[in-house]
Enzyme design. Structure first.
Site, short mmCIF file in Angstrom:
data_model
loop_
_atom_site.label_atom_id
_atom_site.label_comp_id
_atom_site.label_asym_id
_atom_site.label_seq_id
_atom_site.Cartn_x
_atom_site.Cartn_y
_atom_site.Cartn_z
N GLY A 20 -44.92 -10.77 -16.89
CA GLY A 20 -45.14 -10.22 -18.23
C GLY A 20 -46.50 -10.64 -18.77
N ASN B 90 -49.06 -11.77 -17.15
CA ASN B 90 -50.15 -11.19 -16.35
C ASN B 90 -50.51 -9.79 -16.85
OD1 ASN B 90 -50.06 -13.43 -14.70
ND2 ASN B 90 -49.00 -12.40 -13.01
N GLU C 298 -38.25 -10.34 -14.91
CA GLU C 298 -38.46 -11.78 -14.72
C GLU C 298 -37.93 -12.60 -15.90
OE1 GLU C 298 -41.86 -13.39 -11.77
OE2 GLU C 298 -42.55 -13.01 -13.80
N THR D 118 -52.16 -11.76 -4.93
CA THR D 118 -51.19 -12.21 -5.93
C THR D 118 -51.49 -11.55 -7.27
OG1 THR D 118 -51.37 -14.36 -4.86
CG2 THR D 118 -50.07 -14.26 -6.88
N ASP E 226 -49.40 -6.49 -11.16
CA ASP E 226 -49.49 -6.71 -12.61
C ASP E 226 -50.84 -6.21 -13.15
OD1 ASP E 226 -47.02 -7.90 -12.48
OD2 ASP E 226 -47.86 -9.90 -12.18
P1 ATP Z 1 -47.75 -8.46 -6.59
O1 ATP Z 1 -46.26 -8.67 -6.50
O2 ATP Z 1 -48.55 -9.39 -5.76
O3 ATP Z 1 -48.26 -8.36 -8.00
P2 ATP Z 1 -47.17 -5.75 -5.90
O4 ATP Z 1 -46.43 -5.70 -4.61
O5 ATP Z 1 -46.41 -5.54 -7.15
O6 ATP Z 1 -48.07 -7.04 -5.96
P3 ATP Z 1 -48.97 -3.90 -4.68
O7 ATP Z 1 -48.26 -2.62 -4.46
O8 ATP Z 1 -49.16 -4.81 -3.51
O9 ATP Z 1 -48.33 -4.63 -5.91
O10 ATP Z 1 -50.44 -3.60 -5.26
C1 ATP Z 1 -50.65 -3.00 -6.51
C2 ATP Z 1 -51.94 -2.22 -6.49
O11 ATP Z 1 -53.02 -3.11 -6.21
C3 ATP Z 1 -52.02 -1.14 -5.44
O12 ATP Z 1 -51.40 0.04 -5.88
C4 ATP Z 1 -53.52 -1.01 -5.28
O13 ATP Z 1 -54.05 -0.27 -6.36
C5 ATP Z 1 -53.99 -2.46 -5.43
N1 ATP Z 1 -54.09 -3.17 -4.14
C6 ATP Z 1 -53.23 -4.08 -3.64
N2 ATP Z 1 -53.64 -4.55 -2.44
C7 ATP Z 1 -54.82 -3.93 -2.19
C8 ATP Z 1 -55.76 -3.98 -1.11
N3 ATP Z 1 -55.57 -4.78 -0.04
N4 ATP Z 1 -56.84 -3.17 -1.18
C9 ATP Z 1 -57.05 -2.36 -2.25
N5 ATP Z 1 -56.21 -2.28 -3.31
C10 ATP Z 1 -55.11 -3.05 -3.27
#
Ligand code: ATP
Length: 329
Positions: free
Chosen positions: A55, A57, A160, A274, A278
């Site tokens: 939240g 973040n 969360e 990480t 968010d």
């Molecule tokens: P977290 O739990 O770590 O916050 P998440 O799993 O909720 O992550 P992701 O789907 O991994 O979120 O990533 C969110 C967004 O971040 C993606 O839609 C993309 O826009 C960007 N992103 C994440 N990883 C990358 C990467 N390796 N290269 C470019 N963009 C990325």
């Protein structure tokens, strides 16, 4: 808009347009060569302490970009709680509705980041967050009137804090005509999925990652095509619009009445993902609060999130406007 302008606009009586109800956790991050096996003790290469909690973040991601944003959450009565409130203020986040748990510690997340793959593993200790029950929040906030106020146009929730609180606030905001965003992270358990489903019609925009989308739909989600199917399945459950984030593969957007569309991630060198999700959610809602369409806001959020994965840390990796390409400021 820079931070000074944001703070002035709060003082000038313009209330927050974006309200985030969720968690405030301190992140304790150990950078390791690999994630430890069961029973194994590893020595970290380096360590950092940062501000996290999904939240918070998302509120900070929006605040750093210049949103008129308020946090609704709870911290402990310890020094971590003081530090957290100061951190919100530094990032332009209104803290009027950040409460203090009298006898509790501030929530914590213990995070391992694999420096070779940039994957992470996280254990959460919610601590004070357990106190954020529906009854507590309704009592403290005059039945949500203190934050679901006239100025509030967007509500963002995650998974969360106590789930009943999240769902109650979502329903109430929907009733008041507020655009509701639900990022169902971390992934709900099967029992939680059953509790969440009847509330999906109160969600204007559902924004899970691939794991959460799979948990809720029961479908496998691993790429653009499978995420498109999951987005349709989510809409069949009553959600209006869906955005599924896919890490480096970008995201799939499906607006009511339109076909799903996959937009790839930007090609960048990720050092720490990480809090990327968010970053995406907070910046997407910031751009919507500035009047952009959902699809345009997602395009900009993809830029912000890609920026964030290129720096270590969680909130500290989120961009400020002057760090972004000119058309994303
Ligand atoms: P977290 O739990 O770590 O916050 P998440 O799993 O909720 O992550 P992701 O789907 O991994 O979120 O990533 C969110 C967004 O971040 C993606 O839609 C993309 O826009 C960007 N992103 C994440 N990883 C990358 C990467 N390796 N290269 C470019 N963009 C990325």
């Amino acid at each position: 808009m820079n931070r000074l302008h944001v703070l002035e606009s709060h003082e000038g009586g313009n209330g927050p347009t974006v309200v985030v109800v969720g968690s405030c956790f301190l992140d304790y991050i150990a950078y390791v060569d690999r994630i430890p096996r069961i029973g194994e003790t590893l020595t970290s290469k380096s360590f950092s302490k940062g501000f996290g909690g999904k939240g918070a973040n998302q509120a900070v991601a929006a605040g750093r970009l210049g949103a008129r944003v308020a946090m609704v959450g709870i911290v402990g009565s310890d020094g971590d709680g003081d530090e957290y409130i100061a951190n919100f203020k530094r990032n332009g986040v209104d803290t009027t509705n950040v409460y203090r748990e009298r006898n509790g510690a501030t929530g914590l997340a213990m995070i391992f980041v694999d420096t070779k793959t940039s994957n992470n593993e996280i254990v959460i200790c919610p601590n004070a967050t357990h106190a954020l029950t529906t009854e507590f929040l309704r009592r403290q906030s005059d039945n949500y009137n203190r934050f679901l106020s006239q100025s509030c146009r967007f509500l963002i929730c995650q998974n969360e804090i106590p789930l009943e609180t999240t769902l109650d606030v979502l329903r109430e905001a929907h009733k008041r005509g507020i655009y509701t965003v639900f990022n169902s992270a971390p992934a709900p358990s099967p029992a939680e999925v059953g509790i969440i489903k009847p509330f999906l019609p109160y969600v204007s925009l559902f924004c899970p990652n691939e794991v959460e989308a799979a948990m809720i739909t029961g479908l496998e989600v691993s790429d653009g095509a499978s995420a498109a199917k999951a987005a349709k399945a989510l809409q069949a459950l009553g959600v209006r619009n869906v955005v599924i984030t896919l890490g480096a593969q970008g995201y799939v957007i499906c607006e009511k009445g339109s076909e799903p569309m996959h937009a790839p991630g930007l090609r960048v060198k990720a050092v720490d993902t990480t809090g990327a999700g968010d970053s995406f959610v907070g910046s997407m809602v910031f751009y919507m609060s500035k009047g952009m369409s959902l699809s345009e806001a997602c395009r900009q959020a993809n830029v912000c999130a890609a920026f964030s994965v290129q720096r270590k840390g969680t909130q500290s990796s989120y961009p400020r406007p002057d760090e972004l390409p000119a058309d994303a400021r």
